[in-house]
Design an enzyme around this catalytic site. Structure first.
Site, PDB file in Angstrom:
ATOM      1  N   TYR A  86       0.947  -1.103  -0.067  1.00 18.24           N
ATOM      2  CA  TYR A  86      -0.010   0.035   0.084  1.00 18.24           C
ATOM      3  C   TYR A  86       0.941   1.113  -0.021  1.00 18.24           C
ATOM      4  O   TYR A  86       1.892   1.271   0.877  1.00 18.24           O
ATOM      5  CB  TYR A  86      -0.957   0.124   1.183  1.00 18.24           C
ATOM      6  CG  TYR A  86      -1.872   1.304   1.265  1.00 18.24           C
ATOM      7  CD1 TYR A  86      -2.959   1.416   1.070  1.00 18.24           C
ATOM      8  CD2 TYR A  86      -1.215   2.325   2.011  1.00 18.24           C
ATOM      9  CE1 TYR A  86      -3.468   2.744   1.252  1.00 18.24           C
ATOM     10  CE2 TYR A  86      -1.600   3.659   2.145  1.00 18.24           C
ATOM     11  CZ  TYR A  86      -3.230   3.878   1.724  1.00 18.24           C
ATOM     12  OH  TYR A  86      -3.632   5.048   1.888  1.00 18.24           O
TER      13      TYR A  86
ATOM     14  N   GLU B 159      -3.326   7.362  -4.050  1.00 16.54           N
ATOM     15  CA  GLU B 159      -3.310   5.997  -3.382  1.00 16.54           C
ATOM     16  C   GLU B 159      -2.983   4.948  -4.390  1.00 16.54           C
ATOM     17  O   GLU B 159      -3.866   5.104  -5.343  1.00 16.54           O
ATOM     18  CB  GLU B 159      -4.336   5.796  -2.809  1.00 16.54           C
ATOM     19  CG  GLU B 159      -4.635   4.710  -1.812  1.00 16.54           C
ATOM     20  CD  GLU B 159      -5.869   4.506  -0.882  1.00 16.54           C
ATOM     21  OE1 GLU B 159      -5.754   4.932   0.249  1.00 16.54           O
ATOM     22  OE2 GLU B 159      -6.499   3.788  -1.514  1.00 16.54           O
TER      23      GLU B 159
END
Ligand code: GDP
Ligand code: MN
Length: 379
Positions: A101, A189
């Site tokens: 992530y 993101e």
């Protein structure tokens, strides 16, 4: 302004972040054609601005033409958490060794950019933050200094990715930081950022939120505006050039200036009501603008009363009053209106309004009294 995954990926690609080859399509036939030309296996991905598409069945691997068709048929038109799938992104499938992530956003409290990196990607980061906060490696970046390669490498090492991913991750993150700052984003993101079995680091998903106030610096962002998914009321307001945010209450709010509009929403709450919207009509409260504002507000079926809260500054009271009177001639309004008019030439403005006052159009001398009346009328 939130982007679809495919738009985010195309933006990332411009900043040198590796993404899979793919195509955005809107029909099953186009999906099959795109899949055939990309070569199998492909991934068929629902384009909706909501997370957890994978779990909801909106992301499927297809090994051949038949499967591509089956998945495209199933996913197009599907409802994912209240969003209807109208666009598919077909991309060449990747082999995954690990899922990470990575993101950058603004930490307002720290007044710095915040980078987050985790070896536990692919799942919702909120869940990781809750269950295993130490699994997220954070970095604060001063926008004046920027992100150096050295600090970026330390950050990556602290996240304990597979050592094979280090070089690729440093490169992706430096480019992601550039996309975030130069692209004027509020959020970038990548979840998951993957390590492939061959050791390449690659963005498999993209979530990008752009700062609307910086759009003037990026003429090419106009294309994103065209594909924005807006609340019907918000679309209506946007077409009229109004700053509008739809809320859940029953008091329609019109104010001039964002600060006053926010205070108005607050005071409605304070006296026991709830605003149906935030609407800042800006400096010029002329008939045109007021008409647009009233049209937007009356299009909301939840609105029971309307609170027009104007403080004349450069705009004089009589101009505002004339604007309101003319707008009322143009727009059919069901809900009663309460006006508070103050500031420059307020007396002249009130005199203009007085002959028009009725049950449907009331005036109160202060913001508090007007808010109370509007809330009473909404009950
Ligand atoms: P989200 O569920 O909305 O976050 O959508 P993602 O784009 O993140 O995809 C969800 C999951 O699908 C990923 O975490 C992967 O596990 C899987 N996935 C997506 N693309 C591929 C791919 O190219 N190959 C493989 N093997 N899995 C994929
Ligand atoms: Mn994802």
């Amino acid at each position: 302004m939130d982007l679809f995954e495919y738009q985010g990926k195309l933006l990332f690609a411009r900043y040198g972040i590796p993404v899979s080859a793919g195509a955005a399509v809107t029909t099953v036939e186009q999906a099959v054609e795109a899949a055939d030309s990309l070569g199998y296996p492909v991934v068929v991905k629902a384009q909706v601005q909501v997370g957890g598409r994978g779990k909801a069945g909106g992301i499927k691997l297809a090994a051949d033409t038949t499967e591509a068709r089956t998945h495209a048929e199933a996913i197009l038109g599907m409802d994912i958490k209240g969003h209807t799938v109208e666009v598919l992104w077909i991309e060449k499938a990747s082999d995954i060794a690990e899922e990470y992530y990575a993101s950058f956003t603004l930490d307002r409290a720290a007044k710095l950019h915040l980078g987050m990196l985790s070896a536990q990607g692919g799942v919702e980061i909120e869940q990781v933050a809750e269950e295993n906060p130490d699994a997220i490696s954070r970095i604060h970046v001063d926008p004046v200094d920027g992100l150096s390669e050295e600090r970026c490498r330390e950050w990556v090492e602290a996240a304990h990715l597979d050592p094979k991913a280090t070089e690729g991750a440093v490169e992706v993150l430096l480019n992601l930081y550039r996309a975030y700052t130069e692209g004027d984003a509020d959020l970038v993101e990548i979840n998951p950022l993957i390590l492939t079995p061959e050791g390449r680091v690659h963005a498999l998903d993209a979530k990008v939120s752009l700062d609307d106030n910086a759009v003037f610096r990026h003429p090419d962002y106009a294309e994103y505006d065209a594909t924005q998914v807006r609340d019907t009321r918000e679309r209506f307001a946007h077409e009229r050039g109004l700053q509008y945010v739809g809320l859940e209450g029953s008091v329609g709010v019109i104010a001039n200036g964002a600060g006053l509009a926010m205070s108005t929403v607050d005071i409605v709450n304070q006296v026991g009501g709830a605003a149906a919207n935030f609407l800042d009509i800006g400096g010029g409260a002329n008939a045109e603008v007021m008409t647009g504002a009233l049209e937007v507000i009356t299009s909301d079926a939840n609105v029971r009363s309307i609170f027009i809260n104007i403080f004349g500054g450069i705009t004089k009271g009589e101009e505002v009053a004339n604007g309101i009177v003319q707008a009322l001639e143009r727009v059919q309004i069901g809900a009663p209106i309460v006006i508070r008019l103050d500031g420059t030439n307020a007396d002249e403005g009130r005199k203009i309004l007085e002959p028009h006052l009725s049950d449907k159009l009331q005036m109160r001398p202060t913001m508090l009294e007007a808010a109370r009346r509007a809330v009473e009328l909404a009950k």
